[in-house]
Design an enzyme around this catalytic site. Sequence first.
Site, PDB file in Angstrom:
ATOM      1  N   GLY A   1      73.392 -19.769 -54.003  1.00  0.00           N
ATOM      2  CA  GLY A   1      73.755 -18.362 -53.848  1.00  0.00           C
ATOM      3  C   GLY A   1      73.186 -17.780 -52.576  1.00  0.00           C
ATOM      4  CB  SER A   2      72.778 -14.270 -51.566  1.00  0.00           C
ATOM      5  OG  SER A   2      71.848 -13.714 -52.480  1.00  0.00           O
TER       6      SER A   2
ATOM      7  CE  LYS B   1      72.788 -16.243 -64.534  1.00  0.00           C
ATOM      8  NZ  LYS B   1      73.826 -15.212 -64.168  1.00  0.00           N
TER       9      LYS B   1
ATOM     10  CD  GLU C   1      74.738 -25.877 -52.081  1.00  0.00           C
ATOM     11  OE1 GLU C   1      75.900 -25.440 -51.979  1.00  0.00           O
ATOM     12  OE2 GLU C   1      74.431 -26.867 -52.771  1.00  0.00           O
TER      13      GLU C   1
ATOM     14  N   GLY D   1      67.822 -16.091 -53.606  1.00  0.00           N
ATOM     15  CA  GLY D   1      67.066 -17.330 -53.572  1.00  0.00           C
ATOM     16  C   GLY D   1      65.568 -17.093 -53.387  1.00  0.00           C
TER      17      GLY D   1
ATOM     18  CD  GLU E   1      76.753 -16.542 -46.374  1.00  0.00           C
ATOM     19  OE1 GLU E   1      77.216 -17.690 -46.470  1.00  0.00           O
ATOM     20  OE2 GLU E   1      75.795 -16.130 -47.046  1.00  0.00           O
TER      21      GLU E   1
ATOM     22  CB  CYS F   1      77.585 -21.706 -48.610  1.00  0.00           C
ATOM     23  SG  CYS F   1      77.929 -23.331 -49.315  1.00  0.00           S
TER      24      CYS F   1
END
Length: 503
Positions: free
Chosen positions: A243-244, A190, A265, A248, A396, A299
């Site tokens: 992703g973020s 996805k 991750e 997550g 971030e 990242c």
Amino acid sequence: MENNAAENLLAAFAHFFPNAKTIGSFVDGDLVEGTGELIQLYDAATGKPSLAYKDGGAAVVELAADAAQRAQKQWWALTHAARGRVMFEIARELRKDTESIARLESLGSGKPIRDCRGEVAKVAEMFEYYGGWADKFYGDVIPVPTSHLNYTRREPAGTVLQITPWNAPVFTCGWQVAPAISMGNAVLLKPSELTPFTSLVVGLLAEKAGAPKGLINVLAGLGQTVAQAAIAHKVVKKVVFVGSPATGVRIAEAAAKRVLPCVLELGGKSANIIFADADLKRAALTAQAAIFAGAGQSCVAGSRLLVQRSIYDEFVGMIATGAKKIRVGAPLDDATEVGPINNRTQYDHIMKMIASGVQAGATLAAGSAERSSGGYFVSPAVLSNVTNEMDVARTEIFGPVVAAIPFDTEEEALNIANDTEFGLAGAVWTNDVGRAHRVAGQVNAGTFWVNGYKTINVASPFGGYGLSGYGRSSGVEALYEYTQTKSVWVETASEPATTFGYL
């Protein structure tokens, strides 16, 4: 259509899917148009509407799950060597069409075309690397203190769900898919609803190379519909997310309801530490690449620049001078070094963070707090006089913005580096060998560089500590993530002892 963006994007997509009039999911060898709400995409270089397509919805997940289950059985029934040969063929297909894939990636994500070419080559390398592992990853024979032969088998999970982000669509597609299928799994991939294009192409080329139909299904749609339905589906045995941290957490919570293992991750706020005895010229050039390459949408970006106070002004001045020379421009221009930010939401966040940094007392040594008049362009920005308590040093930013923080001693540098919830990456620059190893051993990060930054290879394990997630997505360690261990006990004694039972 407001401009040519949609036409150009669809033309690039039609190189691979000649009959496509829009974007859909790639399921069981076919492009399946969605039935859900319309997803409107925007051209990052102009900010104007581009393609629109329908969300795949829960119905497409059901089709993909059935296809994946069938294909996985076919795939696992092949010899390990046969699977490896197919993976090498996938790599060849990718290499043959590098330019067309790179153009589609650039148009779809806003990344500079020269970066996209390199990433397609890396994806081919991923399939080659894991194709080579397909017949070399095996179990063990364990010397148990009985008359049994005890051995282990490494078996696939079955069907895995992989959710990838918009910042590096084709790269993260290969990064996840290659180790999964190497170990005999099927995949429901996805990608971000903003950048599904090149992932769809990877699915197509895999089947062209000989993978069973339905082995790699690419689901084009929204997280709250497609990903949510996939996590809940009984066929899915593992979830991998890039992703973020906020997303997550939600994915891990949903997976936990089905006791599904995850690999997460997530984000980073990595410290790039510069000591006074370092090669400052090389460190300055690399520090720019660490944060400004890819428009900082990485990242592992070196977003916190920790500089020893005795060289702070000199070094930050070098970074700021260099930042002003970096070529920001259109994604398809070969001269472009930094393209636009992928989407409006992220662009707004970056500009807000720059403004908040200045308001908190940081100095904008390079870059601008002014918004772009067209497209989502952010000039490489250097914030000096930053303290680690400022939001720009803790949140971030995910853009071309570096926060430069001074330190005096090695101990202080380590304290600042570890004063964060994240732990994805970091680096140290010094000519003191002992210091290099001390710092590498004490910074809490899954990847750490000495006198370098952002060197990543499929053969090396990658993942984070803390809020940066858990599990590993590359190297041989990824193969453990995509297999489960079965212990088999075989009695070898001619008259084994029995301790219970009656005849």
